[in-house]
Design a protein around this motif. Structure first.
Motif, short mmCIF file in Angstrom:
data_model
loop_
_atom_site.label_atom_id
_atom_site.label_comp_id
_atom_site.label_asym_id
_atom_site.label_seq_id
_atom_site.Cartn_x
_atom_site.Cartn_y
_atom_site.Cartn_z
N LYS B 26 17.65 18.46 58.04
CA LYS B 26 18.02 18.14 56.66
C LYS B 26 18.68 19.36 56.03
CE LYS B 26 15.87 14.83 54.64
NZ LYS B 26 15.04 13.95 53.86
N ALA B 27 19.31 19.14 54.91
CA ALA B 27 19.96 20.26 54.21
C ALA B 27 18.95 21.37 53.93
CB ALA B 27 20.58 19.76 52.91
N ARG B 53 28.70 22.37 51.75
CA ARG B 53 29.90 21.69 51.25
C ARG B 53 31.12 22.04 52.11
NH1 ARG B 53 32.10 20.77 45.14
NH2 ARG B 53 33.90 19.59 45.80
N MET B 56 31.01 20.18 55.35
CA MET B 56 31.35 18.76 55.19
C MET B 56 32.84 18.58 54.91
SD MET B 56 28.71 17.05 55.69
CE MET B 56 27.05 17.59 56.07
N GLY B 59 34.90 18.91 57.91
CA GLY B 59 34.63 17.93 58.96
C GLY B 59 33.88 18.49 60.16
N THR B 62 28.72 16.24 59.60
CA THR B 62 28.75 15.05 58.75
C THR B 62 27.30 14.66 58.44
OG1 THR B 62 29.68 12.85 58.52
CG2 THR B 62 28.76 13.38 60.66
N TYR B 63 27.16 13.69 57.57
CA TYR B 63 25.81 13.21 57.24
C TYR B 63 25.49 11.97 58.06
CZ TYR B 63 25.67 16.17 53.06
OH TYR B 63 25.65 17.24 52.19
N SER B 64 24.24 11.86 58.45
CA SER B 64 23.79 10.60 59.04
C SER B 64 22.59 10.11 58.26
CB SER B 64 23.41 10.78 60.51
OG SER B 64 22.16 11.41 60.62
N TYR B 65 22.36 8.82 58.32
CA TYR B 65 21.18 8.27 57.64
C TYR B 65 20.28 7.61 58.69
CZ TYR B 65 18.13 5.81 54.49
OH TYR B 65 17.01 5.38 53.83
N GLY B 68 16.19 8.98 56.38
CA GLY B 68 16.54 10.00 55.39
C GLY B 68 17.94 10.50 55.74
N SER B 69 18.46 11.41 54.93
CA SER B 69 19.81 11.91 55.16
C SER B 69 19.75 13.22 55.94
CB SER B 69 20.53 12.12 53.83
OG SER B 69 20.61 10.89 53.14
N TYR B 70 20.50 13.30 57.03
CA TYR B 70 20.49 14.48 57.88
C TYR B 70 21.90 15.00 58.08
CZ TYR B 70 15.76 12.92 58.89
OH TYR B 70 14.46 12.54 58.76
N VAL B 72 24.50 16.37 60.76
CA VAL B 72 24.68 16.26 62.21
C VAL B 72 26.13 16.56 62.58
CG1 VAL B 72 22.86 14.51 62.45
CG2 VAL B 72 25.22 13.79 62.06
N LEU B 73 26.36 16.67 63.89
CA LEU B 73 27.74 16.81 64.35
C LEU B 73 28.44 15.46 64.23
CD1 LEU B 73 27.20 18.86 67.64
CD2 LEU B 73 27.94 19.73 65.42
N PRO B 75 30.49 12.18 65.33
CA PRO B 75 30.35 11.46 66.59
C PRO B 75 31.34 11.93 67.67
CG PRO B 75 30.50 9.93 64.75
CD PRO B 75 30.73 11.28 64.19
#
Lengths: 396, 77
Positions: B26-27, B53, B56, B59, B62-65, B68-70, B72-73, B75
């Motif tokens: 997580k952040a 920031r 993100m 690029g 990125t965020y994954s859900y 919760g929000s994580y 991640v690299l 895809p």
């Protein structure tokens, strides 16, 4: 194997009756040639027949730079229903009070018919304008076109969810502060927290202009800002007398006062304002005769939530009165203090109300530097033992 | 603060790469790790927020859900 289109006997049942039907709306979209709406009918009929949902959500879906605003939705029968293999939801940050021009709505709908299913929720229970159903590869295009016409995505995931508010001073005489302006200011101030999830779980703001709480902020938000007043209810005795002709004031107003702080002797209404708890019942019953006091502001309550994980919680009062139209910075500071301690010690998917229950309100208040006050007491203590610090005794 | 946003972002990116497929971060996990790595006189939450920031917006992550929000690299990486 593709299901034969439009054999939807179970869905058809939902079109019977005098009320609007979402099935009729989906069929209208499908009739325009929208493949996703056609397959949506198919998968929904199958779900009703099998009594099984065929959706899953989450994953890596969104627009560049944002962690919220798009909820990835996939179908577990992509071969049977390719039109809804991806059916992502887009949350669009609604204007405060949900005011739009018809032109703005047309533009949003044009974008959505171009890229998505054409189906919307006005509005989702989050408050957002919700666009239902599109594929991953069109997300950036939708986002660009929405921002070109002045809209932005809302929140989703572990972030500040799109703040929402009542129509406030724009349309309501009871508004004790400018809920729409404060909602807008908070939205703009916490853009980073809204778009880049960094919390243990979601955080919802809701702004209600008066204690009627038309946005149900006390039960549905982590921070509820509810309009209130500090002085006396304004009474027009002549108008009260007018009501007496059509309303049993003793039965329907004064005896329904939760603190019995009102009296009616047949000609004059008296109010013991010291004991008024601002329930709004009397004001709602006699709107032409009574109105909130002139010294208006807001109360801040913390920790409410609806029952998704764990049970429902009502918010607890933290700040009994704040002149929020002028002191919104104080609200920002309070949020930052709470987010620090919650971010540091909160468990994954633990709302702040649950966190406060776990660590204890006293400990939480101490950590965020807020002095306890009697108004914060929700109910009498159930534990008869009183613990106190030795140095407190020495101070006395 | 003397650590640079880019340095913190690079360190965060390395951490996300290291944990890829092993643990979702997580952040706040990244923020705590960076403050520990750079020291609290060199790095704070505000700097970490700017670094996330940057990750993100470029690029790199990125965020994954997943409940919760994580972070991640993407895809394709």
């Amino acid at each position: 194997m593709t299901e034969k289109k439009r054999e939807t006997p179970l869905l058809d049942e939902l079109e019977k009756g005098p009320w609007p039907s979402f099935v009729t709306e989906i069929k209208k979209s499908a009739d325009k040639g929208n493949a996703s709406s056609e397959d949506l009918l198919g998968v929904l009929e199958r779900s009703y027949r099998e009594k099984i949902g065929h959706w899953k959500h989450g994953g890596i879906v969104g627009v560049m730079g944002y962690g919220g605003g798009v909820i990835g939705r996939y179908n577990d029968l992509p071969d049977d229903f390719p039109g809804v293999a991806h059916f992502h939801t887009i949350r669009v940050n609604q204007p405060p009070g949900w005011f739009y021009t018809s032109d703005a709505i047309r533009k949003v709908c044009d974008i959505w018919e171009k890229y998505g299913s054409g189906l919307t929720n006005f509005h989702g229970s989050t408050g957002d304008l919700v666009l239902l159903g599109c594929r991953t590869e069109v997300l950036e295009d939708v986002f660009k076109e929405l921002t070109d016409i002045g809209f932005d995505l809302g929140g989703s995931g572990s972030d500040v969810r799109t703040p929402s508010c009542c129509c406030g001073k724009a349309r309501c005489e009871w508004a004790c502060y400018d809920s729409m302006q404060v909602c807008y200011d908070v939205t703009m101030n916490f853009q980073d927290e809204l778009h880049r999830p960094a919390f243990p779980y979601k955080w919802k703001f809701k702004f209600a202009g008066c204690p009627n709480d038309c946005v149900a902020s006390i039960a549905r938000s982590d921070m509820a800002v509810i309009g209130t007043w500090r002085d006396d209810i304004q009474v027009d005795q002549a108008a009260v007398a007018d009501y007496a002709g059509s309303l049993d004031i003793a039965k329907d107003v004064t005896r329904r006062c939760p603190t019995r702080c009102m009296g009616w002797d047949g000609s004059t209404l008296s109010i013991d304002n010291e004991n008024c708890v601002k329930c709004m019942h009397c004001i709602n019953a006699m709107p032409k005769a009574l109105s909130p006091g002139k010294d208006r502001g807001a109360a801040i309550l913390v920790g409410g939530k609806a029952p998704i994980i764990g049970g429902a919680l009502l918010s607890a009062l933290f700040v009994p009165f704040i002149n929020i139209d002028e002191d919104v910075e104080d609200l920002y500071e309070l949020c930052e203090e709470m987010w620090d301690i919650w971010g540091e010690h909160g468990k994954n998917r633990e709302r702040i109300g649950e966190f406060i229950q776990r660590v204890g309100l006293g400990n939480f208040l101490e950590q965020i530097g807020l002095d306890p006050i009697p108004e914060m007491v929700i109910h009498p203590r159930t534990n008869p033992y009183i613990f106190f610090e030795l140095d407190e005794e020495e101070d006395e | 603060m003397s650590a640079k946003v880019e340095d913190v972002a690079d360190a965060m990116f390395e951490m996300v790469k290291e944990y890829h497929g092993k643990k979702n971060l997580k952040a706040l996990d990244l923020t705590k790790a960076m403050i520990k790595k750079f020291g609290d006189d060199e790095c704070d939450k505000k700097l970490c927020k700017a670094a996330i920031r940057s990750l993100m917006d470029t690029g790199r992550t990125t965020y994954s859900y997943v409940g919760g929000s994580y972070i991640v690299l993407p895809p394709d990486k």
